[in-house]
Design a protein around this motif. Structure first.
Motif, short mmCIF file in Angstrom:
data_model
loop_
_atom_site.label_atom_id
_atom_site.label_comp_id
_atom_site.label_asym_id
_atom_site.label_seq_id
_atom_site.Cartn_x
_atom_site.Cartn_y
_atom_site.Cartn_z
N UNK A 228 0.83 -1.21 0.00
CA UNK A 228 0.00 0.00 0.00
C UNK A 228 0.86 1.25 0.00
N UNK A 229 2.16 1.09 -0.23
CA UNK A 229 3.10 2.20 -0.17
C UNK A 229 3.83 2.31 -1.50
N UNK A 230 3.43 3.30 -2.32
CA UNK A 230 3.99 3.42 -3.67
C UNK A 230 5.50 3.68 -3.64
N UNK A 231 5.96 4.41 -2.64
CA UNK A 231 7.40 4.70 -2.58
C UNK A 231 8.21 3.42 -2.41
N UNK A 232 7.66 2.45 -1.68
CA UNK A 232 8.37 1.18 -1.50
C UNK A 232 8.46 0.41 -2.83
N UNK A 233 7.39 0.46 -3.62
CA UNK A 233 7.42 -0.18 -4.93
C UNK A 233 8.48 0.47 -5.82
N UNK A 234 8.55 1.78 -5.74
CA UNK A 234 9.53 2.51 -6.54
C UNK A 234 10.96 2.14 -6.14
N UNK A 235 11.21 2.09 -4.84
CA UNK A 235 12.56 1.75 -4.38
C UNK A 235 12.90 0.30 -4.75
N UNK A 236 11.90 -0.58 -4.69
CA UNK A 236 12.12 -1.98 -5.05
C UNK A 236 12.60 -2.09 -6.49
N UNK A 237 11.97 -1.34 -7.38
CA UNK A 237 12.41 -1.33 -8.78
C UNK A 237 13.80 -0.73 -8.92
N UNK A 238 14.05 0.35 -8.19
CA UNK A 238 15.36 1.02 -8.26
C UNK A 238 16.48 0.09 -7.82
N UNK A 239 16.17 -0.83 -6.90
CA UNK A 239 17.18 -1.78 -6.44
C UNK A 239 17.27 -3.02 -7.32
N UNK A 240 16.50 -3.02 -8.44
CA UNK A 240 16.58 -4.12 -9.39
C UNK A 240 15.70 -5.30 -9.04
#
Length: 308
Positions: A228-240
């Motif tokens: 439910x936290x979009x920023x976490x999804x974004x960071x997950x992608x940024x970390x590959x």
């Protein structure tokens, strides 16, 4: 005596508190007033108006049709009173004020904080309250008078809401720059299927449209991460860790720095939502809110024209 002349400020205040919370006992705690006093004030209002304002239910109080009408009137009246006070301050040359904003999470990640910071460079006396919530809740906060301006993603019109500005916000696939699909001009949902994907929860427009399109195309995805936290999804992608889906405005800083790559999804239905800047229909906004609203719309239009 006309009923409109006999409505008491105290009774209205108690009524609105119960309307918002749905419970006399909880309202008594918030107001620090005995439940019996609140009940008497509500009964007095019902006698004056000759209408039942609440449906008394086992688990609380629900507004009746008459109660909904009175609540809408009372909230607008309270907002109008606040506007008059702000206008009187403006006559005295005082540029100060407080603006309540409600937005869905994607806008709180970059666009709104940056816009508020830039606005306060010109108007340092203005203070803000920002409430981040689910997209559908933004309109609710505006209709209750708890927010002056809403910025959200919408799929359909909402009662009592005036749309001050609207622009398309297609859903994008977001990749780490090294991902095999990162530099495609467009992608399809079927192209995403072989890769790990992270998705937001079902109360978001991103997930709702994604699920509808996948059902129509008979595609099955098993997300490796749901949040439910979009920023976490974004960071997950940024970390590959995988792909995620987002509107581009949510990823403004990461796209500009090329930390992430956003690619349009070409499947029909992934482009039907809109960004909306919303206010309460029929409300006269204080001047300082009008000034900020105009500034907000200019910033949104500018970022649309430069391709964001």
């Amino acid at each position: 005596m006309k009923a409109s002349l006999r409505l008491q400020d105290t009774a209205i205040r108690y009524f609105l508190e119960v309307a918002q919370i749905g419970s006399i006992s909880e309202a008594s705690v918030r107001l620090n007033v005995a439940p019996s006093a609140i009940s008497r004030q509500i009964s007095s209002l019902e006698d004056i108006l000759g209408a039942v304002l609440f449906e008394r239910q086992p688990r609380g109080m629900k507004l009746s049709a008459a109660g909904e009408m009175l609540a809408a009137y009372a909230r607008k009246n309270a907002l109008e009173s606040a506007r008059v006070v702000a206008e009187i301050d403006a006559l005295n040359g005082i540029e100060k004020g407080h603006i309540n904003i409600a937005c869905s999470e994607g806008f709180a990640m970059d666009f709104i904080p940056r816009t508020l910071s830039n606005f306060r460079q010109q108007h340092p006396g203005i203070h803000f309250n920002l409430k981040v919530c689910a997209p559908a809740e933004v309109a609710t906060l505006i209709s209750r008078g708890d927010a002056d301006i809403g910025i959200t993603l919408s799929l359909s019109p909402t009662k009592d809401i005036k749309v001050e500005y609207r622009q398309p916000s297609p859903i994008m696939a977001v990749f780490h720059p090294t991902h095999p699909l990162a530099h495609k001009k467009t992608v399809s949902l079927s192209q995403l299927q072989p890769y790990p994907i992270a998705l937001p929860e079902e109360n978001t427009t991103v997930r709702q449209l994604f699920d509808i399109c996948c059902s129509r195309l008979n595609l099955l995805f098993e997300p490796i991460l749901e949040s439910n936290h979009m920023a976490s999804l974004s960071r997950f992608t940024a970390f590959g860790g995988g792909i995620h889906l987002s509107g581009e405005i949510s990823m403004r800083h990461q796209i500009a720095t090329e930390e992430l790559i956003a690619v349009p999804i070409r499947d029909r239905g992934m482009d039907v939502r809109n960004i909306e800047i919303q206010t309460l229909s029929g409300r006269t906004l204080p001047n300082i809110i009008k000034v900020f609203l105009a500034y907000l719309i200019v910033k949104m239009k500018h970022e649309e024209t430069i391709g964001f």
